[in-house]
Scaffold this motif. Structure first.
Motif, PDB file in Angstrom:
ATOM      1  N   ASN A 144       0.845  -1.265  -0.120  1.00  0.00           N
ATOM      2  CA  ASN A 144       0.183  -0.155  -0.110  1.00  0.00           C
ATOM      3  C   ASN A 144       0.873   1.310   0.001  1.00  0.00           C
ATOM      4  OD1 ASN A 144      -2.852  -1.145   0.728  1.00  0.00           O
ATOM      5  ND2 ASN A 144      -1.448  -2.119   2.116  1.00  0.00           N
ATOM      6  N   VAL A 145       0.717   2.089  -0.910  1.00  0.00           N
ATOM      7  CA  VAL A 145       1.424   3.506  -1.011  1.00  0.00           C
ATOM      8  C   VAL A 145       0.620   4.564  -0.511  1.00  0.00           C
ATOM      9  CG1 VAL A 145       2.727   4.858  -2.465  1.00  0.00           C
ATOM     10  CG2 VAL A 145       2.635   2.441  -2.945  1.00  0.00           C
ATOM     11  N   LEU A 146       1.381   4.992   0.317  1.00  0.00           N
ATOM     12  CA  LEU A 146       0.683   6.071   1.564  1.00  0.00           C
ATOM     13  C   LEU A 146       1.463   7.249   1.397  1.00  0.00           C
ATOM     14  CD1 LEU A 146      -1.406   7.054   3.528  1.00  0.00           C
ATOM     15  CD2 LEU A 146      -0.125   5.620   5.174  1.00  0.00           C
ATOM     16  N   VAL A 147       1.150   8.442   1.009  1.00  0.00           N
ATOM     17  CA  VAL A 147       1.726   9.596   0.825  1.00  0.00           C
ATOM     18  C   VAL A 147       1.035  11.062   1.343  1.00  0.00           C
ATOM     19  CG1 VAL A 147       3.010   8.900  -1.277  1.00  0.00           C
ATOM     20  CG2 VAL A 147       0.944  10.272  -1.546  1.00  0.00           C
ATOM     21  N   HIS A 148       1.897  11.852   1.725  1.00  0.00           N
ATOM     22  CA  HIS A 148       1.502  13.335   2.251  1.00  0.00           C
ATOM     23  C   HIS A 148       0.919  14.056   0.861  1.00  0.00           C
ATOM     24  CE1 HIS A 148       1.552  17.033   4.235  1.00  0.00           C
ATOM     25  NE2 HIS A 148       1.551  16.492   5.416  1.00  0.00           N
ATOM     26  N   PRO A 149       0.076  15.073   1.260  1.00  0.00           N
ATOM     27  CA  PRO A 149      -0.647  15.510   0.025  1.00  0.00           C
ATOM     28  C   PRO A 149       0.412  16.513  -0.635  1.00  0.00           C
ATOM     29  CG  PRO A 149      -1.853  16.238   2.134  1.00  0.00           C
ATOM     30  CD  PRO A 149      -0.911  15.216   2.248  1.00  0.00           C
ATOM     31  N   GLU A 150       1.518  16.914   0.127  1.00  0.00           N
ATOM     32  CA  GLU A 150       2.513  17.948  -0.392  1.00  0.00           C
ATOM     33  C   GLU A 150       3.433  17.277  -1.478  1.00  0.00           C
ATOM     34  OE1 GLU A 150       5.074  19.180   2.840  1.00  0.00           O
ATOM     35  OE2 GLU A 150       3.318  20.171   4.042  1.00  0.00           O
ATOM     36  N   CYS A 151       3.083  15.719  -1.583  1.00  0.00           N
ATOM     37  CA  CYS A 151       3.716  15.306  -2.833  1.00  0.00           C
ATOM     38  C   CYS A 151       3.095  15.750  -4.293  1.00  0.00           C
ATOM     39  CB  CYS A 151       3.830  13.912  -2.869  1.00  0.00           C
ATOM     40  SG  CYS A 151       4.589  13.098  -1.365  1.00  0.00           S
TER      41      CYS A 151
END
Ligand code: 13P
Ligand code: SF4
Length: 397
Positions: A281-288
């Motif tokens: 599962n790829v989980l990222v911050h919305p600043e990406c």
């Protein structure tokens, strides 16, 4: 050592104007406007002092209820250990506002967070940032002069009246005051959607400052706007590098700012980890960047990242795209899950990392001696309007 300004010796392309922003050697020389790059004016304990933990404990115990320590999720483990509460920037703003009895609020985070805490606390409470060089490069990408100039450009295009400013928490108190004065709100990564919904009820367009990625990701992936509804305002170009027609046609006017830490993640890292760990599962911050968020499975604030991992099935695999102190802590807290860092290279936020145990010990021991060091104070006029914008955020449904 002297401050280096960016207004000379720069080989800029035609049409691009130099920024008035001071480029400072972090930790040295003063910048009165940002308080960034200020030498620690006291006797900092040596990082190799084996008694640092004991000293921090003893000082905190002596201060008791007089001190409340807030710790952002990107702080080092050695600092988080002493935080009374940890959180994302929204939670920490609320926590600061909810502590009227603590005369000293020690903010282990970055400058804009401490400023926001000062705005939200009473005048007799003192907010302290253990190292004044803990700034945020994204917040520095929008100065109040640039933003006022942008507002003039929008007025000349005849759209300022129908545009609502929405400023990310990662901005100076001046920008927050501009936002409050002009009918806008602050948002964080955990309420950007609600802030934009609110803003589009007040007006037809949004000026989103200073993180283009959070603005674009929220508008396109959560509100269903198209990429063509968004334009990028470049403060280093005349009229933001945009025509009047482009400004009039846009729904989202995105400031050209970004986070240098989250900007490092790219789509190839997502593809690589999916190949290496099937089912991850790829989980990222919305600043990406938009393409990275689009390629990920989940997106959210630092608090959301922690909560998602807490709720995840044992045995599940996660690749996380955010600052490394947090990813390491999440991995250590979940030995029953596979947690990896999304990028190949190490990715700390260098300014968050400026707050270390020696600075915390120095801050607390100074308080025990009755000396308040590194107080963050927002002037009354700025505070008044910045608070209007922050209160609008805290009142969002
Ligand atoms: P959060 O509000 O998600 O904690 O983010 C703050 C920040 O600076 C991320 O880079
Ligand atoms: Fe600023 Fe990026 Fe550091 Fe967050 S991670 S504080 S946005 S530089």
């Amino acid at each position: 050592m002297r401050a280096v300004t960016a207004t000379h010796d720069l080989d800029l392309p035609p049409g691009v104007r130099p920024t008035p922003l001071a480029l400072l050697m972090l930790g040295r020389a003063a910048d009165a406007r940002s308080e960034r790059g200020v030498e620690c004016p006291g006797d900092l304990p040596s990082p190799s002092d084996p008694n640092l933990v004991a000293r921090a404990r003893a000082a905190k115990e002596k201060l008791g209820d007089k001190v409340f320590i807030l710790g952002h999720h990107y702080q080092r483990d050695e600092v988080i250990e002493f935080a009374d509460v940890t959180g994302d920037s929204f939670k920490l703003a609320r926590e600061a506002a909810a502590r009227p009895d603590a005369p000293y609020i020690v903010f282990c985070g970055v400058h804009f967070m401490a400023e926001s805490a000062d705005i939200l606390t009473s005048d007799d409470q003192q907010v302290i940032l253990p190292d004044l060089a803990a700034g945020c490069s994204m917040a520095d990408m929008a100065t109040s002069e640039q933003v006022e100039e942008c507002w003039d450009v929008l007025a000349e295009a005849g759209i300022a009246d129908v545009t609502v400013p929405v400023s990310y928490m990662n901005s100076s108190a001046d920008i927050k005051a501009f936002t409050g004065r002009n009918g806008g709100t602050i948002c964080t990564s955990s309420n950007a959607r609600r802030a934009l919904d609110w803003a589009f009820e007040q007006g037809e367009k949004v000026l989103f400052l200073p993180d283009q990625h959070l603005g674009r990701n929220t508008a396109v992936l959560e509100l269903g706007l198209s990429l063509d509804d968004c334009v990028l305002y470049n403060p280093h170009k005349p009229n933001g590098g945009l025509t009047v027609e482009q400004l009039r046609a846009a729904k989202m006017i995105l400031w050209r700012g970004h986070c240098s830490v989250h900007g490092r993640f790219d789509v190839s890292s997502v593809e690589e980890v999916r190949e290496r760990i099937p089912g991850v599962n790829v989980l990222v911050h919305p600043e990406c960047r938009h393409e990275v968020v689009t390629a990920a499975d989940h997106v959210g604030s630092t608090e959301y990242i922690i909560n998602t991992l807490d709720a995840a099935e044992p045995g599940s695999a996660w690749a996380i795209g955010t600052e490394l102190n947090l990813v390491r802590r999440v991995a250590a807290a979940h030995p029953d899950k596979q947690v990896v860092f999304l990028d190949k290279t190490v990715c700390f936020c260098s300014t968050m990392n400026r707050i270390d145990l020696p600075h915390l010990v120095w801050t607390l021991e100074s308080l025990v001696e009755g000396t308040v060091v590194n107080r963050i104070r927002v002037d009354a006029e700025t505070e008044k309007f910045a608070k209007v914008a922050l209160d609008r955020m805290l009142a969002l449904p």
